[in-house]
Design an enzyme around this catalytic site. Sequence first.
Site, PDB file in Angstrom:
ATOM      1  CG  ASP A 165       4.497  -2.855   5.006  1.00  0.00           C
ATOM      2  OD1 ASP A 165       3.892  -1.982   4.348  1.00  0.00           O
ATOM      3  OD2 ASP A 165       5.555  -2.636   5.628  1.00  0.00           O
ATOM      4  CG  ASP A 212       2.059   0.900   2.852  1.00  0.00           C
ATOM      5  OD1 ASP A 212       1.903   1.421   3.965  1.00  0.00           O
ATOM      6  OD2 ASP A 212       3.155   0.487   2.431  1.00  0.00           O
ATOM      7  CD  GLU A 213       2.828  -0.911   8.179  1.00  0.00           C
ATOM      8  OE1 GLU A 213       3.323   0.063   7.582  1.00  0.00           O
ATOM      9  OE2 GLU A 213       3.157  -1.239   9.321  1.00  0.00           O
TER      10      GLU A 213
HETATM   11  P1  TTP Z   1       6.480   2.526   4.174  1.00  0.00           P
HETATM   12  O1  TTP Z   1       5.568   1.336   4.387  1.00  0.00           O
HETATM   13  O2  TTP Z   1       7.254   3.037   5.333  1.00  0.00           O
HETATM   14  O3  TTP Z   1       7.550   2.183   3.050  1.00  0.00           O
HETATM   15  P2  TTP Z   1       7.390   1.560   1.617  1.00  0.00           P
HETATM   16  O4  TTP Z   1       6.045   0.920   1.390  1.00  0.00           O
HETATM   17  O5  TTP Z   1       7.766   2.602   0.609  1.00  0.00           O
HETATM   18  O6  TTP Z   1       8.537   0.465   1.615  1.00  0.00           O
HETATM   19  P3  TTP Z   1       8.693  -0.909   2.435  1.00  0.00           P
HETATM   20  O7  TTP Z   1       8.678  -1.974   1.378  1.00  0.00           O
HETATM   21  O8  TTP Z   1      10.009  -0.791   3.112  1.00  0.00           O
HETATM   22  O9  TTP Z   1       7.532  -0.998   3.390  1.00  0.00           O
HETATM   23  O10 TTP Z   1       5.639   3.714   3.615  1.00  0.00           O
HETATM   24  C1  TTP Z   1       4.500   3.522   2.789  1.00  0.00           C
HETATM   25  C2  TTP Z   1       4.376   4.683   1.846  1.00  0.00           C
HETATM   26  O11 TTP Z   1       4.254   5.869   2.618  1.00  0.00           O
HETATM   27  C3  TTP Z   1       5.597   4.895   0.984  1.00  0.00           C
HETATM   28  O12 TTP Z   1       5.577   4.138  -0.227  1.00  0.00           O
HETATM   29  C4  TTP Z   1       5.569   6.361   0.761  1.00  0.00           C
HETATM   30  C5  TTP Z   1       4.887   6.945   1.979  1.00  0.00           C
HETATM   31  N1  TTP Z   1       5.865   7.592   2.844  1.00  0.00           N
HETATM   32  C6  TTP Z   1       5.989   8.976   2.836  1.00  0.00           C
HETATM   33  O13 TTP Z   1       5.216   9.657   2.150  1.00  0.00           O
HETATM   34  N2  TTP Z   1       6.955   9.566   3.604  1.00  0.00           N
HETATM   35  C7  TTP Z   1       7.820   8.837   4.359  1.00  0.00           C
HETATM   36  O14 TTP Z   1       8.702   9.410   5.026  1.00  0.00           O
HETATM   37  C8  TTP Z   1       7.709   7.419   4.380  1.00  0.00           C
HETATM   38  C9  TTP Z   1       8.644   6.568   5.201  1.00  0.00           C
HETATM   39  C10 TTP Z   1       6.712   6.844   3.611  1.00  0.00           C
END
Ligand code: TTP
Length: 367
Positions: free
Chosen positions: A14, A108-109
Site C-alpha cells: 500500500d 495504490d494498493e
Molecule cells: P488510501 O490508500 O486510503 O490512503 P493514502 O494512500 O492517502 O494513505 P495511507 O498511507 O493511509 O494508505 O487512498 C489512496 C488514495 O486514494 C489517496 O492518496 C487519495 C485517494 N482517496 C480519495 O480520492 N478519496 C478518499 O476519500 C480516500 C480515502 C482516498
Amino acid sequence: MAVEVSVRKIIHVDMDAFYASVEQRDNPDLKGRPIAVTDPRGWGIVAAASYEARSLGVRAGVPVAKAKHDCPELLVVYARFALYQEISSSIHAIFGSYTSLIEPVFLDEAYLDVTGNHDFPSATDIARDIRIRIAEEIGLPSSAGVSYNKFLAKLASDLAKPDGLLVIRPSDGQNFVEHLPIERFHGVGPSTAAKMKEFAIRTGGDLRALSLECLVDRFGKHGHYFYGISRGIDDRPVQLKAPPRSHGSDTSFKTHLHTLNEMKLAIQPLIDNVWRKQEDHGFNGRTVTIRLRYSDFTQVTRSRSTSQKLASRDELESISFELLEAQMPLPMAVRLLGVSISNPTSFPASCATGDDEEEPQQLKFAL
Ligand code: TTP
C-alpha cells in the site's frame, strides 16, 4: 526436523499517503510540509493528507475549508489523476515481475500471492525488494505486510505504516488479532463496529469467544468471515482482476544515461523482458510506448502503433529505437527508461478470467 506446513505467502503493498506523496515528490516546496490534495473539479474535500498534515489532525474526507480552518499552515494542491494512474501502472509492473497473481485494490494498493515464486522463496525478501524498487524507480514511499492470508497481510501493512514492512508469521496470527480493537479489522465498518459494541465485542478476543452460530445469527453471512479472522484464518484467494491491457518493463539507473547509444544498450534487456511477456501471455499488442524519466523526475512517454500485432522482437526493437532517436538531443540526463506494449488486437481467452488461482503448495514454512 523441519516441519512441513501448507501455507500461502501473501503480500499486501500500500502506498503511503499516495496522492500527497506524489505531489511532495514533484514539488520540493511541499516536501516535509503539511499538504492536502483535493479534486480540481471543486468538490472541496481532502482526498489525501500528507503524514505531516495528519500529525496536525487533517484527515481525508473532511472539507478543505474545515481542514484549513483547523490547520492554517496546510498547503492545498490539486490532484493530477492521469499522473496517479500512470504511476499506478508502473507500480503494478513492478509487482508483475514477482508474480502474476495480483489483486489490485484501487490505484495504490494490491495483494500479491507469491506462494509459487520459486526463484525468490522468501516472501519477506520479495516485499523488501518491491519497496526498494518503488522508492528507487518511482521515488515514492510504500508499506508492505507479509503473512499467510489477505486479512493478516493487510493488517500488517496498516501496522507498518508509514514506510515500513511487517511480517506476521502463522504462529503469531491469532495473537495479533487477540487484542486488536475491532475498528482496526478490515471489513468492519463504522456501523458493524457500533453493532459489535452493542454486544460488548471490542477486540478480536471478544469476537473469538463467540460461536460460529452466534456470529452468523448476529451478523448474517459475514459471521463466517468474523469467526475465521478472529482466529487468524482467512481463506479468500488473491483474485486476478481485469486482464492486463499492457505489458511493460522499466528500470532506473544509478549512473544516469546521456547518449543515444547508452539508451539503446540499456533498453535491450527491457525489450527482451517485454517481448517474453507478450509471448508468454499470447498478447497481441500493437502499440509500443517508451518512457524516459529525466534526472529532475520529469518524464516523457512516446508511442507508435502498427496496424497489426507486433510481428517480432526485432520490430519491437526498431520501433523503440526510432522513438528514442526522436528524443535527441536529450534536454538532460535520463534516470529511468521503460518500454511497454499495449492496445491488443484481441484478448487471449486465458487472460480473460480470474480463476487460474494456484493451489497452495506444500512448502517448508519460510515467509
Ligand atoms: P488510501 O490508500 O486510503 O490512503 P493514502 O494512500 O492517502 O494513505 P495511507 O498511507 O493511509 O494508505 O487512498 C489512496 C488514495 O486514494 C489517496 O492518496 C487519495 C485517494 N482517496 C480519495 O480520492 N478519496 C478518499 O476519500 C480516500 C480515502 C482516498
